[in-house]
Design an enzyme around this catalytic site. Structure first.
Site, PDB file in Angstrom:
ATOM      1  N   THR A  72       0.825  -1.212   0.000  1.00  0.00           N
ATOM      2  CA  THR A  72       0.000   0.000   0.000  1.00  0.00           C
ATOM      3  C   THR A  72       0.855   1.256   0.000  1.00  0.00           C
ATOM      4  O   THR A  72       0.615   2.187  -0.780  1.00  0.00           O
ATOM      5  CB  THR A  72      -0.950   0.000   1.212  1.00  0.00           C
ATOM      6  N   SER A 201       5.508  -6.698  -2.195  1.00  0.00           N
ATOM      7  CA  SER A 201       5.209  -6.803  -0.771  1.00  0.00           C
ATOM      8  C   SER A 201       5.803  -8.068  -0.192  1.00  0.00           C
ATOM      9  O   SER A 201       5.925  -9.076  -0.887  1.00  0.00           O
ATOM     10  CB  SER A 201       3.687  -6.787  -0.566  1.00  0.00           C
ATOM     11  N   GLY A 202       6.139  -8.017   1.099  1.00  0.00           N
ATOM     12  CA  GLY A 202       6.774  -9.154   1.749  1.00  0.00           C
ATOM     13  C   GLY A 202       5.822 -10.236   2.209  1.00  0.00           C
ATOM     14  O   GLY A 202       6.131 -11.422   2.132  1.00  0.00           O
ATOM     15  N   HIS A 203       4.628  -9.857   2.676  1.00  0.00           N
ATOM     16  CA  HIS A 203       3.790 -10.866   3.337  1.00  0.00           C
ATOM     17  C   HIS A 203       2.996 -11.731   2.358  1.00  0.00           C
ATOM     18  O   HIS A 203       2.272 -12.633   2.783  1.00  0.00           O
ATOM     19  CB  HIS A 203       2.872 -10.220   4.377  1.00  0.00           C
ATOM     20  N   CYS A 324      -8.583  -6.289   1.861  1.00  0.00           N
ATOM     21  CA  CYS A 324      -8.650  -4.847   2.111  1.00  0.00           C
ATOM     22  C   CYS A 324     -10.064  -4.292   1.941  1.00  0.00           C
ATOM     23  O   CYS A 324     -10.355  -3.183   2.385  1.00  0.00           O
ATOM     24  CB  CYS A 324      -7.690  -4.109   1.188  1.00  0.00           C
TER      25      CYS A 324
END
Length: 378
Positions: A72, A201-203, A324
């Site tokens: 984000t 993004s990492g997750h 989201c």
């Protein structure tokens, strides 16, 4: 009760080694990377290694990677940073109606500030027509933002068309690609995408939540969202969250990306798709050209939340859409022109290498039972 986790597009389980790396940084290599003493230099070395790993994963130079708090923030930095940097050269922005909310809501804010935003709509398969991109990009366009893989349906978008459209129109536009759902799950490089800005993004790849990265092509200038520090060339100032960054890099370094691994996910997808297609009352919304990691389907007549909670009692975790969206009606499926019965009953299944064929069989078995049980109880 066994846990069958099929919501990997929302988030993935942090791998054991990524979690261990975060603990190591927090408890042993805990210096501030900006400090000049040995503990700081030790931390700076870890930060440098992490940046090199993430850069290498997309064919970038280390100096082109800026760590953020996640996808984000990476998307916000790209959209607002590009728009504000180029606003004197035009006010026209081209995006799609199926972007992640972090892009859609950023665009809506820019509209309130006087920018003209063109929202391209997809076809029934969820894909943007390349000709629509070509028609929308003109000499006044300053930014094109288009995702590579849609987070709800898995539809793959024609990003390369956007790059050629910008070049042909002789516009000053930068190309931003939200690659959060594509990162490491489908092969791409900065050279192939020809993008100026790429968000990851990492997750979503078995790293921790709270960390991501923005690729900024060398020579591209965008304005920062935050101020107050010399870190990351002032584009993303503030002390770097080193435990999260290093854990993300650890997840990147061990993520299975070989052809055998890709074939495994393809096999899971095909097996699930076949069983869904053989299940009465199911309509599949993701066609076979979509990412192998995502299948979106509907069970008309049953609300998605009802089916989701029914499956949850058996330890099966799926999604009613984008995490989201918090249960709101899908803007993606609406833009695709699906009727309300399909939208209200849509469910997303998303895979990881931790899933098995047995997981899929168990899920389908309980899904079939749920369709009959819930239909009778209405």
């Amino acid at each position: 009760m066994n846990e069958i986790y099929l919501d990997n597009s929302a988030t993935t389980r942090t791998s054991d080694s990524a979690a261990a790396k975060a603990v190591q940084i927090m408890t042993q290599l805990y210096g501030n990377p900006s400090s000049l003493h040995s503990k700081g230099l030790e931390a700076e070395h870890e930060l440098k290694k992490a940046r090199e790993i993430v850069a290498s994963s997309i064919g970038a130079a280390p100096g082109e990677i800026y760590f953020t708090s996640g996808g984000t923030e990476a998307n916000n930095t790209a959209v607002f940073g590009a728009a504000k940097a180029l606003c004197r050269r035009g006010k026209r922005i081209v995006t799609t109606a199926i972007e992640h909310s972090s892009v859609i809501e950023s665009m809506q804010q820019l509209e309130r500030e006087g920018f003209e935003v063109i929202y391209l709509t997809p076809d029934k398969s969820g894909r943007i027509n390349p000709d629509d991109i070509k028609a929308a990009v003109n000499s006044d366009t300053i930014l094109v933002s288009i995702m590579l893989v849609n987070n709800e349906t898995g539809a793959v978008q024609p990003v390369e068309t956007a790059a050629s459209a910008i070049k042909r129109s002789s516009s000053p536009a930068l190309l931003h690609v939200d690659a959060v759902q594509a990162y490491l799950k489908m092969p791409f490089t900065t050279k192939k995408l020809k993008a100026d800005l790429i968000s990851v993004s990492g997750h979503k790849i078995h790293g921790p939540k709270g960390v991501g990265a923005l690729y900024v092509r060398r020579g591209v200038r965008i304005l920062p969202l935050h101020y107050g520090g010399e870190q990351q060339e002032k584009l993303r100032p503030g002390t770097e969250p080193l435990p999260l960054i290093c854990a993300m890099a650890q997840a990147v370094s061990e993520y299975p990306t070989g052809s055998a691994d890709n074939n495994y996910i393809h096999t899971l997808n095909a097996h699930c798709r076949r069983l869904l297609s053989e299940t009465d009352g199911i309509v599949i919304n993701s066609d076979e050209s979509c990412s192998d990691y995502i299948i979106n389907f509907s069970a008309p007549g049953l609300r998605s939340e009802t089916l989701l909670h029914y499956l949850e009692q058996y330890g099966i975790y799926v999604s009613s859409g984008s995490a989201c969206a918090k249960g709101h009606k899908s803007h993606v499926l609406s833009a695709m022109g699906l009727d309300s019965a399909l939208i209200d009953s849509a469910v997303r299944v998303s895979f990881s290498h931790e899933n098995t064929m047995e997981n899929i069989d168990y899920f389908i078995n309980k899904l079939e039972t749920g369709l009959h049980t819930l239909a009778r109880s209405k």
